[in-house]
Design a protein around this motif. Sequence first.
Motif, mmCIF file in Angstrom:
data_model
loop_
_atom_site.group_PDB
_atom_site.id
_atom_site.type_symbol
_atom_site.label_atom_id
_atom_site.label_comp_id
_atom_site.label_asym_id
_atom_site.label_seq_id
_atom_site.Cartn_x
_atom_site.Cartn_y
_atom_site.Cartn_z
ATOM 1 N N SER A 93 1.842 -8.018 10.864
ATOM 2 C CA SER A 93 0.414 -7.785 11.065
ATOM 3 C C SER A 93 0.013 -8.065 12.509
ATOM 4 O O SER A 93 0.666 -8.834 13.211
ATOM 5 C CB SER A 93 -0.433 -8.607 10.088
ATOM 6 O OG SER A 93 -0.451 -9.954 10.449
ATOM 7 N N VAL A 94 -1.069 -7.422 12.892
ATOM 8 C CA VAL A 94 -1.613 -7.623 14.235
ATOM 9 C C VAL A 94 -2.461 -8.885 14.215
ATOM 10 O O VAL A 94 -3.331 -9.044 13.366
ATOM 11 C CB VAL A 94 -2.477 -6.414 14.663
ATOM 12 C CG1 VAL A 94 -3.183 -6.703 15.985
ATOM 13 C CG2 VAL A 94 -1.618 -5.156 14.766
ATOM 14 N N GLU A 175 -5.662 -10.465 -1.942
ATOM 15 C CA GLU A 175 -4.628 -9.457 -2.212
ATOM 16 C C GLU A 175 -3.533 -9.423 -1.146
ATOM 17 O O GLU A 175 -2.412 -9.031 -1.426
ATOM 18 C CB GLU A 175 -5.252 -8.060 -2.351
ATOM 19 C CG GLU A 175 -6.185 -7.916 -3.546
ATOM 20 C CD GLU A 175 -5.571 -8.433 -4.848
ATOM 21 O OE1 GLU A 175 -4.435 -8.037 -5.173
ATOM 22 O OE2 GLU A 175 -6.247 -9.253 -5.535
ATOM 23 N N SER A 176 -3.873 -9.814 0.083
ATOM 24 C CA SER A 176 -2.888 -9.678 1.159
ATOM 25 C C SER A 176 -2.605 -10.974 1.926
ATOM 26 O O SER A 176 -1.658 -11.048 2.702
ATOM 27 C CB SER A 176 -3.366 -8.621 2.157
ATOM 28 O OG SER A 176 -4.626 -9.005 2.672
ATOM 29 N N ALA A 177 -3.410 -12.006 1.699
ATOM 30 C CA ALA A 177 -3.253 -13.237 2.485
ATOM 31 C C ALA A 177 -1.989 -14.004 2.098
ATOM 32 O O ALA A 177 -1.510 -13.901 0.975
ATOM 33 C CB ALA A 177 -4.468 -14.137 2.290
ATOM 34 N N VAL A 200 -4.248 -13.767 7.359
ATOM 35 C CA VAL A 200 -5.088 -12.791 6.670
ATOM 36 C C VAL A 200 -4.898 -11.444 7.363
ATOM 37 O O VAL A 200 -5.595 -11.142 8.341
ATOM 38 C CB VAL A 200 -6.572 -13.205 6.691
ATOM 39 C CG1 VAL A 200 -7.375 -12.343 5.723
ATOM 40 C CG2 VAL A 200 -6.755 -14.677 6.363
ATOM 41 N N PRO A 201 -3.947 -10.636 6.884
ATOM 42 C CA PRO A 201 -3.625 -9.388 7.583
ATOM 43 C C PRO A 201 -4.859 -8.493 7.725
ATOM 44 O O PRO A 201 -5.633 -8.323 6.776
ATOM 45 C CB PRO A 201 -2.576 -8.735 6.672
ATOM 46 C CG PRO A 201 -1.958 -9.876 5.931
ATOM 47 C CD PRO A 201 -3.086 -10.842 5.702
ATOM 48 N N TYR A 307 -0.799 -3.071 8.206
ATOM 49 C CA TYR A 307 -1.367 -4.109 9.072
ATOM 50 C C TYR A 307 -0.672 -4.218 10.426
ATOM 51 O O TYR A 307 -1.120 -4.956 11.298
ATOM 52 C CB TYR A 307 -1.303 -5.470 8.377
ATOM 53 C CG TYR A 307 -1.844 -5.446 6.968
ATOM 54 C CD1 TYR A 307 -3.199 -5.208 6.751
ATOM 55 C CD2 TYR A 307 -1.015 -5.637 5.870
ATOM 56 C CE1 TYR A 307 -3.709 -5.179 5.460
ATOM 57 C CE2 TYR A 307 -1.511 -5.614 4.577
ATOM 58 C CZ TYR A 307 -2.852 -5.376 4.380
ATOM 59 O OH TYR A 307 -3.345 -5.356 3.106
ATOM 60 N N ALA A 308 0.441 -3.504 10.564
ATOM 61 C CA ALA A 308 1.206 -3.571 11.815
ATOM 62 C C ALA A 308 0.640 -2.575 12.810
ATOM 63 O O ALA A 308 -0.019 -1.615 12.431
ATOM 64 C CB ALA A 308 2.669 -3.243 11.546
#
Length: 363
Positions: A93-94, A175-177, A200-201, A307-308
């Motif tokens: 992720s960024v 859902e993504s953290a 947190v993406p 997220y990347a």
Amino acid sequence: ADTLETLPDYVSWKRQQDLILHGSETIETRRDAIRSGVITPSRTLFVRNNLPAPDPAITEDPDAWEISIEGVGNPRTLSLGELKRMQVTSVASVLQCSGNGRAFFPHGASGTQWSVGAAGCVVWTGVPLKAVIDELGGSADGARYITATGGETIPEGLEPKDIMVERSIPTEALESALLAWEMNDEPLDRAHGGPLRLVVPGYYGVNNVKYVRQLAMTEEQTDAKIQVSGYRVRDVGVSGSSDQPSMWEMNVKSWVTLPLDTTHEGRNLIYGVAFGGTKAIDKVEVSVDGGESWQEAEIIGPDLGPYAWRPFVLATELSSGEHRIVSRATDMDGNSQPRERTDNERGYGHNGWEDHGVSVNVG
Ligand code: MSS
């Protein structure tokens, strides 16, 4: 006082030639250090601490680090050792500071004058937060926020709520953290939140709480200053308050990383990076005439998920003279970067393509 000659001790392992030293707690990645990089090496990644970085002892015995989980069926304290046995996942992720691009605001927004380098794309490894919450009996009824508290020791005599790093984000981020203990396949260094960090993406940097020591599912947002009046988007001259938008999900953004300043005439490869916060990138266009005409760039390298960031490249002929090279990304929902910035008091969330361009002398 806001300039440094050498890297501070806690980040002495970083690669100084890749970095701009704004201050001891604000270190930016140089635009040309990224090139077409898929993953930002840890030694090149920016650093931003609202409070001084903790003592080295914080990462001496990582598995003994404790986090208390509240606002769940069975609240309790878990050690990092226990979290490691629960479940594991990885996400690219960024990580981007809310104020990345602040240097481009003409009103002189206060805060670190970041250009494009308060951002990087890294791989995090840890336990999905949802698995932890489920294991502890699920979220309490009525919880609308995930509230995470940083592990800094608050100096004696100061009002904790005024300076603590405690942030609340909407529960949909469950859902993504993740609770991460590795970055780029190495134990998380204290500079980036080791031994344990909430990731947190797709959300701005500030929500990715370092050395997280408490996490609660809450009905309300925290009353810490960093949440109530900090990181709020408002017009120039207006003070922060809780009715203004909070810096949560990131917007679509891109910038050119190469060439900068000068290049040769004829065929050139123009590099850059693009990301869409919680949404994947659909396309990136590049203009070598300041936005008069656009060509679609090629997105290159492996797809590491929504997220990347995605490196892009455009092969193009450049004639001699001055060129303004700009890029414009569009995410999968069809959101494109606007031309203009949205002026705001603290210089948050800038994704206007015009300001992010580079002026290159060809020939
Ligand atoms: N956490 C904690 N605990 N503390 C501090 O100070 N900061 C923020 C985050 N987290 C802090 C935390 C911010 S703000 C940011 S960006 C990030 O982090 C950064 O990261 P690095 O790793 O890069 O340093 Mo602006 O939105």
